[in-house]
Design a protein around this motif. Structure first.
Motif, PDB file in Angstrom:
ATOM      1  N   HIS A  82      28.176 -56.754 -29.995  1.00 31.59           N
ATOM      2  CA  HIS A  82      28.483 -57.616 -31.149  1.00 31.59           C
ATOM      3  C   HIS A  82      28.415 -59.087 -30.784  1.00 31.59           C
ATOM      4  N   SER A  83      28.793 -59.416 -29.558  1.00 28.83           N
ATOM      5  CA  SER A  83      28.742 -60.816 -29.141  1.00 28.83           C
ATOM      6  C   SER A  83      27.304 -61.326 -29.147  1.00 28.83           C
ATOM      7  N   PHE A  84      26.346 -60.501 -28.740  1.00 26.39           N
ATOM      8  CA  PHE A  84      24.937 -60.899 -28.778  1.00 26.39           C
ATOM      9  C   PHE A  84      24.491 -61.146 -30.213  1.00 26.39           C
ATOM     10  N   ASP A 111      22.385 -73.558 -45.727  1.00 25.40           N
ATOM     11  CA  ASP A 111      21.510 -72.426 -45.419  1.00 25.40           C
ATOM     12  C   ASP A 111      22.000 -71.652 -44.191  1.00 25.40           C
ATOM     13  N   VAL A 112      22.633 -72.343 -43.257  1.00 27.69           N
ATOM     14  CA  VAL A 112      23.251 -71.643 -42.124  1.00 27.69           C
ATOM     15  C   VAL A 112      24.323 -70.698 -42.670  1.00 27.69           C
ATOM     16  N   GLY A 113      25.033 -71.136 -43.688  1.00 22.80           N
ATOM     17  CA  GLY A 113      26.032 -70.281 -44.333  1.00 22.80           C
ATOM     18  C   GLY A 113      25.408 -69.048 -44.973  1.00 22.80           C
ATOM     19  N   TYR A 114      24.282 -69.227 -45.660  1.00 22.65           N
ATOM     20  CA  TYR A 114      23.579 -68.074 -46.241  1.00 22.65           C
ATOM     21  C   TYR A 114      23.110 -67.119 -45.147  1.00 22.65           C
ATOM     22  N   ASP A 115      22.592 -67.685 -44.062  1.00 24.51           N
ATOM     23  CA  ASP A 115      22.146 -66.860 -42.939  1.00 24.51           C
ATOM     24  C   ASP A 115      23.304 -66.034 -42.390  1.00 24.51           C
ATOM     25  N   MET A 116      24.416 -66.694 -42.141  1.00 17.82           N
ATOM     26  CA  MET A 116      25.557 -66.012 -41.536  1.00 17.82           C
ATOM     27  C   MET A 116      26.234 -65.056 -42.516  1.00 17.82           C
ATOM     28  N   ALA A 117      26.069 -65.282 -43.814  1.00 13.87           N
ATOM     29  CA  ALA A 117      26.584 -64.325 -44.799  1.00 13.87           C
ATOM     30  C   ALA A 117      25.856 -62.986 -44.641  1.00 13.87           C
ATOM     31  N   GLY A 118      24.560 -63.036 -44.353  1.00 14.04           N
ATOM     32  CA  GLY A 118      23.816 -61.803 -44.079  1.00 14.04           C
ATOM     33  C   GLY A 118      24.333 -61.110 -42.843  1.00 14.04           C
ATOM     34  N   VAL A 119      24.672 -61.871 -41.820  1.00 13.85           N
ATOM     35  CA  VAL A 119      25.234 -61.309 -40.590  1.00 13.85           C
ATOM     36  C   VAL A 119      26.612 -60.702 -40.888  1.00 13.85           C
ATOM     37  N   CYS A 120      27.401 -61.380 -41.710  1.00 10.77           N
ATOM     38  CA  CYS A 120      28.724 -60.847 -42.082  1.00 10.77           C
ATOM     39  C   CYS A 120      28.594 -59.517 -42.819  1.00 10.77           C
ATOM     40  N   LEU A 121      27.577 -59.405 -43.686  1.00 10.77           N
ATOM     41  CA  LEU A 121      27.365 -58.125 -44.370  1.00 10.77           C
ATOM     42  C   LEU A 121      27.072 -57.030 -43.346  1.00 10.77           C
ATOM     43  N   PHE A 122      26.291 -57.340 -42.330  1.00  8.62           N
ATOM     44  CA  PHE A 122      26.045 -56.359 -41.267  1.00  8.62           C
ATOM     45  C   PHE A 122      27.371 -55.909 -40.658  1.00  8.62           C
ATOM     46  N   TYR A 123      28.236 -56.879 -40.315  1.00  8.65           N
ATOM     47  CA  TYR A 123      29.530 -56.532 -39.699  1.00  8.65           C
ATOM     48  C   TYR A 123      30.397 -55.697 -40.635  1.00  8.65           C
ATOM     49  N   TYR A 126      28.834 -52.205 -40.835  1.00  8.19           N
ATOM     50  CA  TYR A 126      29.040 -51.531 -39.557  1.00  8.19           C
ATOM     51  C   TYR A 126      30.507 -51.095 -39.425  1.00  8.19           C
ATOM     52  N   GLY A 127      31.425 -51.974 -39.830  1.00  7.35           N
ATOM     53  CA  GLY A 127      32.847 -51.621 -39.789  1.00  7.35           C
ATOM     54  C   GLY A 127      33.168 -50.443 -40.696  1.00  7.35           C
ATOM     55  N   CYS A 128      32.562 -50.401 -41.869  1.00 10.26           N
ATOM     56  CA  CYS A 128      32.766 -49.262 -42.781  1.00 10.26           C
ATOM     57  C   CYS A 128      32.220 -47.980 -42.164  1.00 10.26           C
ATOM     58  N   TYR A 129      31.056 -48.088 -41.550  1.00  6.22           N
ATOM     59  CA  TYR A 129      30.449 -46.923 -40.894  1.00  6.22           C
ATOM     60  C   TYR A 129      31.345 -46.415 -39.764  1.00  6.22           C
ATOM     61  N   ARG A 130      31.797 -47.333 -38.915  1.00  7.96           N
ATOM     62  CA  ARG A 130      32.647 -46.926 -37.790  1.00  7.96           C
ATOM     63  C   ARG A 130      33.981 -46.383 -38.288  1.00  7.96           C
ATOM     64  N   GLY A 131      34.557 -47.043 -39.285  1.00  8.68           N
ATOM     65  CA  GLY A 131      35.823 -46.563 -39.829  1.00  8.68           C
ATOM     66  C   GLY A 131      35.674 -45.211 -40.499  1.00  8.68           C
ATOM     67  N   GLY A 132      34.581 -45.031 -41.207  1.00 12.23           N
ATOM     68  CA  GLY A 132      34.319 -43.748 -41.870  1.00 12.23           C
ATOM     69  C   GLY A 132      34.111 -42.627 -40.875  1.00 12.23           C
ATOM     70  N   SER A 133      33.362 -42.893 -39.800  1.00 14.46           N
ATOM     71  CA  SER A 133      33.135 -41.845 -38.795  1.00 14.46           C
ATOM     72  C   SER A 133      34.426 -41.555 -38.028  1.00 14.46           C
ATOM     73  N   TRP A 134      35.266 -42.575 -37.813  1.00 15.72           N
ATOM     74  CA  TRP A 134      36.556 -42.344 -37.154  1.00 15.72           C
ATOM     75  C   TRP A 134      37.427 -41.463 -38.036  1.00 15.72           C
ATOM     76  N   LEU A 135      37.477 -41.771 -39.339  1.00 15.90           N
ATOM     77  CA  LEU A 135      38.285 -40.990 -40.272  1.00 15.90           C
ATOM     78  C   LEU A 135      37.765 -39.561 -40.362  1.00 15.90           C
TER      79      LEU A 135
END
Length: 148
Positions: A82-84, A111-123, A126-135
């Protein structure tokens, strides 16, 4: 191999960023560069949200969002860190926006904000996927214990 795909995606991002006209690149496959050695750095902080009614503006911002969302997926797929993802996407977002100022384009902090909003959606996804598989794992473990 995976690193090569990430490198290709970043090179493609640079081509989109530094070409003089993105619309000419996409419509006529025309690549041209116009180097501006002394850009107006103050324009980096201009807010262009007043153009939100313009369909072309909204498509461009959706492009920022989408490209960085997929870039985040690609980087995570390549290195599983995630750090990468955060460091590379944030660096690419800032460098491409500042770089646009040197190529007769309008680089914007927004535009940096728009870019990072896309990255936030990934996170988030990914968090929903990990939380769902954990559950799912937790519930299956409880069901197997109850059956015994």
């Amino acid at each position: 191999m995976k690193g090569s795909l990430v490198s290709f995606a970043i090179l493609l991002l640079c081509l989109f960023t530094f070409t003089e006209s993105l619309s000419l690149l996409l419509s006529q496959q025309k690549v041209s560069f116009h180097y501006q050695p002394h850009p107006a750095f103050s324009s980096f902080f201009h807010n262009d949200l007043m153009n939100l009614q313009d369909l072309t503006y909204r498509r461009q911002k959706l492009g920022h969002f989408s490209y960085f969302f997929f870039l985040a997926i690609l980087i995570y797929w390549a290195w599983r860190r995630h750090s990468f993802v955060f460091i590379i996407t944030l660096g690419a977002a800032f460098l491409t926006e500042v770089g646009q100022l040197f190529f007769s384009r309008s680089g914007r902090l927004l535009d940096v904000g728009y870019d990072m909003a896309g990255v936030c959606l990934f996170y988030v996804l990914y968090g929903c996927y990990r939380g769902g598989s954990w559950l799912y794992t937790k519930l299956n473990d409880e069901v197997s214990v109850n059956r015994q």
